[in-house]
Design a protein around this motif. Structure first.
Motif, PDB file in Angstrom:
ATOM      1  N   GLY A  83       1.081   8.338 -14.038  1.00  0.00           N
ATOM      2  CA  GLY A  83       0.712   9.232 -12.950  1.00  0.00           C
ATOM      3  C   GLY A  83       0.585   8.481 -11.637  1.00  0.00           C
ATOM      4  N   VAL A  84       0.001   7.296 -11.711  1.00  0.00           N
ATOM      5  CA  VAL A  84      -0.119   6.458 -10.517  1.00  0.00           C
ATOM      6  C   VAL A  84       1.263   6.032 -10.037  1.00  0.00           C
ATOM      7  CG1 VAL A  84      -0.960   4.254  -9.618  1.00  0.00           C
ATOM      8  CG2 VAL A  84      -2.421   5.637 -11.109  1.00  0.00           C
ATOM      9  N   THR A 168       2.045  13.334   9.557  1.00  0.00           N
ATOM     10  CA  THR A 168       1.972  11.977   9.018  1.00  0.00           C
ATOM     11  C   THR A 168       0.657  11.760   8.275  1.00  0.00           C
ATOM     12  OG1 THR A 168       3.338  11.152  10.836  1.00  0.00           O
ATOM     13  CG2 THR A 168       2.067   9.527   9.615  1.00  0.00           C
ATOM     14  N   ASP A 169      -0.416  12.394   8.749  1.00  0.00           N
ATOM     15  CA  ASP A 169      -1.724  12.183   8.144  1.00  0.00           C
ATOM     16  C   ASP A 169      -1.858  12.863   6.781  1.00  0.00           C
ATOM     17  OD1 ASP A 169      -2.573  10.663  10.289  1.00  0.00           O
ATOM     18  OD2 ASP A 169      -3.404  12.384  11.365  1.00  0.00           O
ATOM     19  N   ASP A 170      -1.381  14.095   6.674  1.00  0.00           N
ATOM     20  CA  ASP A 170      -1.606  14.819   5.422  1.00  0.00           C
ATOM     21  C   ASP A 170      -0.441  14.741   4.440  1.00  0.00           C
ATOM     22  OD1 ASP A 170       0.329  16.625   6.334  1.00  0.00           O
ATOM     23  OD2 ASP A 170      -1.119  18.111   6.976  1.00  0.00           O
ATOM     24  N   ALA A 171       0.715  14.263   4.886  1.00  0.00           N
ATOM     25  CA  ALA A 171       1.891  14.246   4.022  1.00  0.00           C
ATOM     26  C   ALA A 171       1.739  13.400   2.764  1.00  0.00           C
ATOM     27  CB  ALA A 171       3.112  13.787   4.811  1.00  0.00           C
ATOM     28  N   PRO A 172       1.265  12.143   2.841  1.00  0.00           N
ATOM     29  CA  PRO A 172       1.193  11.335   1.622  1.00  0.00           C
ATOM     30  C   PRO A 172       0.375  11.988   0.512  1.00  0.00           C
ATOM     31  CG  PRO A 172       0.937   9.946   3.548  1.00  0.00           C
ATOM     32  CD  PRO A 172       0.882  11.362   4.033  1.00  0.00           C
ATOM     33  N   ALA A 173      -0.802  12.512   0.844  1.00  0.00           N
ATOM     34  CA  ALA A 173      -1.645  13.154  -0.166  1.00  0.00           C
ATOM     35  C   ALA A 173      -0.985  14.416  -0.696  1.00  0.00           C
ATOM     36  CB  ALA A 173      -3.019  13.484   0.426  1.00  0.00           C
ATOM     37  N   GLN A 190      -6.457  15.116 -10.050  1.00  0.00           N
ATOM     38  CA  GLN A 190      -5.721  14.511  -8.942  1.00  0.00           C
ATOM     39  C   GLN A 190      -6.668  13.761  -8.009  1.00  0.00           C
ATOM     40  OE1 GLN A 190      -3.363  17.577  -6.996  1.00  0.00           O
ATOM     41  NE2 GLN A 190      -3.003  18.533  -8.978  1.00  0.00           N
ATOM     42  N   VAL A 191      -7.786  14.409  -7.681  1.00  0.00           N
ATOM     43  CA  VAL A 191      -8.780  13.765  -6.818  1.00  0.00           C
ATOM     44  C   VAL A 191      -9.289  12.482  -7.462  1.00  0.00           C
ATOM     45  CG1 VAL A 191     -11.101  13.969  -5.848  1.00  0.00           C
ATOM     46  CG2 VAL A 191      -9.503  15.887  -5.652  1.00  0.00           C
ATOM     47  N   ASP A 192      -9.576  12.549  -8.742  1.00  0.00           N
ATOM     48  CA  ASP A 192     -10.072  11.357  -9.443  1.00  0.00           C
ATOM     49  C   ASP A 192      -9.044  10.233  -9.415  1.00  0.00           C
ATOM     50  OD1 ASP A 192     -12.402  12.686 -10.044  1.00  0.00           O
ATOM     51  OD2 ASP A 192     -11.819  13.217 -12.096  1.00  0.00           O
ATOM     52  N   LEU A 193      -7.775  10.569  -9.672  1.00  0.00           N
ATOM     53  CA  LEU A 193      -6.731   9.538  -9.687  1.00  0.00           C
ATOM     54  C   LEU A 193      -6.554   8.911  -8.306  1.00  0.00           C
ATOM     55  CD1 LEU A 193      -3.301   9.647 -11.459  1.00  0.00           C
ATOM     56  CD2 LEU A 193      -3.413   9.046  -9.042  1.00  0.00           C
ATOM     57  N   LEU A 194      -6.477   9.743  -7.273  1.00  0.00           N
ATOM     58  CA  LEU A 194      -6.260   9.216  -5.928  1.00  0.00           C
ATOM     59  C   LEU A 194      -7.475   8.459  -5.407  1.00  0.00           C
ATOM     60  CD1 LEU A 194      -4.313  12.217  -4.343  1.00  0.00           C
ATOM     61  CD2 LEU A 194      -3.398  10.070  -5.240  1.00  0.00           C
ATOM     62  N   ALA A 196      -9.535   6.738  -7.415  1.00  0.00           N
ATOM     63  CA  ALA A 196      -9.557   5.489  -8.179  1.00  0.00           C
ATOM     64  C   ALA A 196      -8.423   4.547  -7.775  1.00  0.00           C
ATOM     65  CB  ALA A 196      -9.467   5.786  -9.672  1.00  0.00           C
ATOM     66  N   HIS A 197      -7.375   5.111  -7.175  1.00  0.00           N
ATOM     67  CA  HIS A 197      -6.208   4.301  -6.795  1.00  0.00           C
ATOM     68  C   HIS A 197      -5.819   4.563  -5.348  1.00  0.00           C
ATOM     69  CE1 HIS A 197      -5.426   2.998 -10.956  1.00  0.00           C
ATOM     70  NE2 HIS A 197      -5.813   4.217 -11.288  1.00  0.00           N
ATOM     71  N   PRO A 198      -6.630   4.107  -4.401  1.00  0.00           N
ATOM     72  CA  PRO A 198      -6.327   4.367  -2.988  1.00  0.00           C
ATOM     73  C   PRO A 198      -5.012   3.742  -2.542  1.00  0.00           C
ATOM     74  CG  PRO A 198      -8.064   2.708  -3.221  1.00  0.00           C
ATOM     75  CD  PRO A 198      -7.863   3.308  -4.562  1.00  0.00           C
TER      76      PRO A 198
END
Length: 204
Positions: A83-84, A168-173, A190-194, A196-198
């Motif tokens: 997933g990461v 540009t700010d919201d696209a990656p997420a 999804q929130v937990d994964l992102l 935990a893996h900034p």
């Protein structure tokens, strides 16, 4: 210094200018004319023919160049958690900006599907590998065959990569969450994964 090396440098610079202009224009208008692309590159239409026989040849080169960059991203993106790896790959592709959207727009045209499929074979193979690994581990949804799930991820990601309203700010997420949603992660997961893996959303 002889004139020949200078001419070769000029020819290389003109070719690169044409490809940059094509990537930029085709990212918003997949039907941009050869004249428009030449003008944006600061060249005449006649000068274009010194590098490409016609508009189709230029489009094929845009696909080839973009695909090489995408395939390199796919090869370099890895993580024990599929997933990461999958979401980070999607974000890295987004950061390719106009090259991504230009190739995605061109790929929508049936006339270029075959060329696109061949050029992006390494990227598509990597998506299938990550999807299969995620399904096998139980991290991804198991109600859809892995190859079909990989196809759905590809199509959904392509549509998202073409979305120009994302900033540009919201696209990656947004890109990461769309891919994670497709493989079956809930919004909380999804929130937990992102969280935990900034590094997934960090610029390289």
């Amino acid at each position: 210094m002889s004139a020949a090396p200078a001419r070769r440098r000029d020819a290389t610079a003109n070719r690169e200018a044409l490809l940059r202009a094509a990537q930029t224009l085709l990212s918003t208008d997949p039907y941009a004319s050869l004249d428009t692309i030449a003008h944006a590159a600061g060249l005449s239409r006649r000068a274009v023919y010194g590098h490409f026989s016609d508009r189709e040849a230029l489009l094929r080169e845009v696909i080839t160049v973009g695909a090489a960059r995408f395939n390199a991203i796919a090869a370099a993106t890895d993580d024990p958690d599929p997933g990461v790896a999958l979401s980070r790959m999607a974000v890295r592709l987004w950061r390719e900006a106009s090259a991504v959207r230009a190739a995605a727009n061109i790929a929508l045209d049936d006339a270029h599907v075959a060329h696109t499929v061949v050029a992006l074979a390494p990227l598509r193979r990597r998506v299938r590998e990550l999807t299969a690994a995620g399904v096998a581990s139980g991290a991804f949804r198991g109600d859809v065959p892995p190859r079909l799930l990989a196809f759905l991820v590809e199509e959904t990601a392509r549509a998202t990569l073409r979305e120009l309203r994302l900033t540009t700010d919201d696209a990656p997420a947004a890109v990461a969450r769309v891919v994670l949603s497709m493989v079956g992660l809930s919004w909380r997961e999804q929130v937990d994964l992102l969280t935990a893996h900034p590094e997934v959303l960090a610029a390289d």
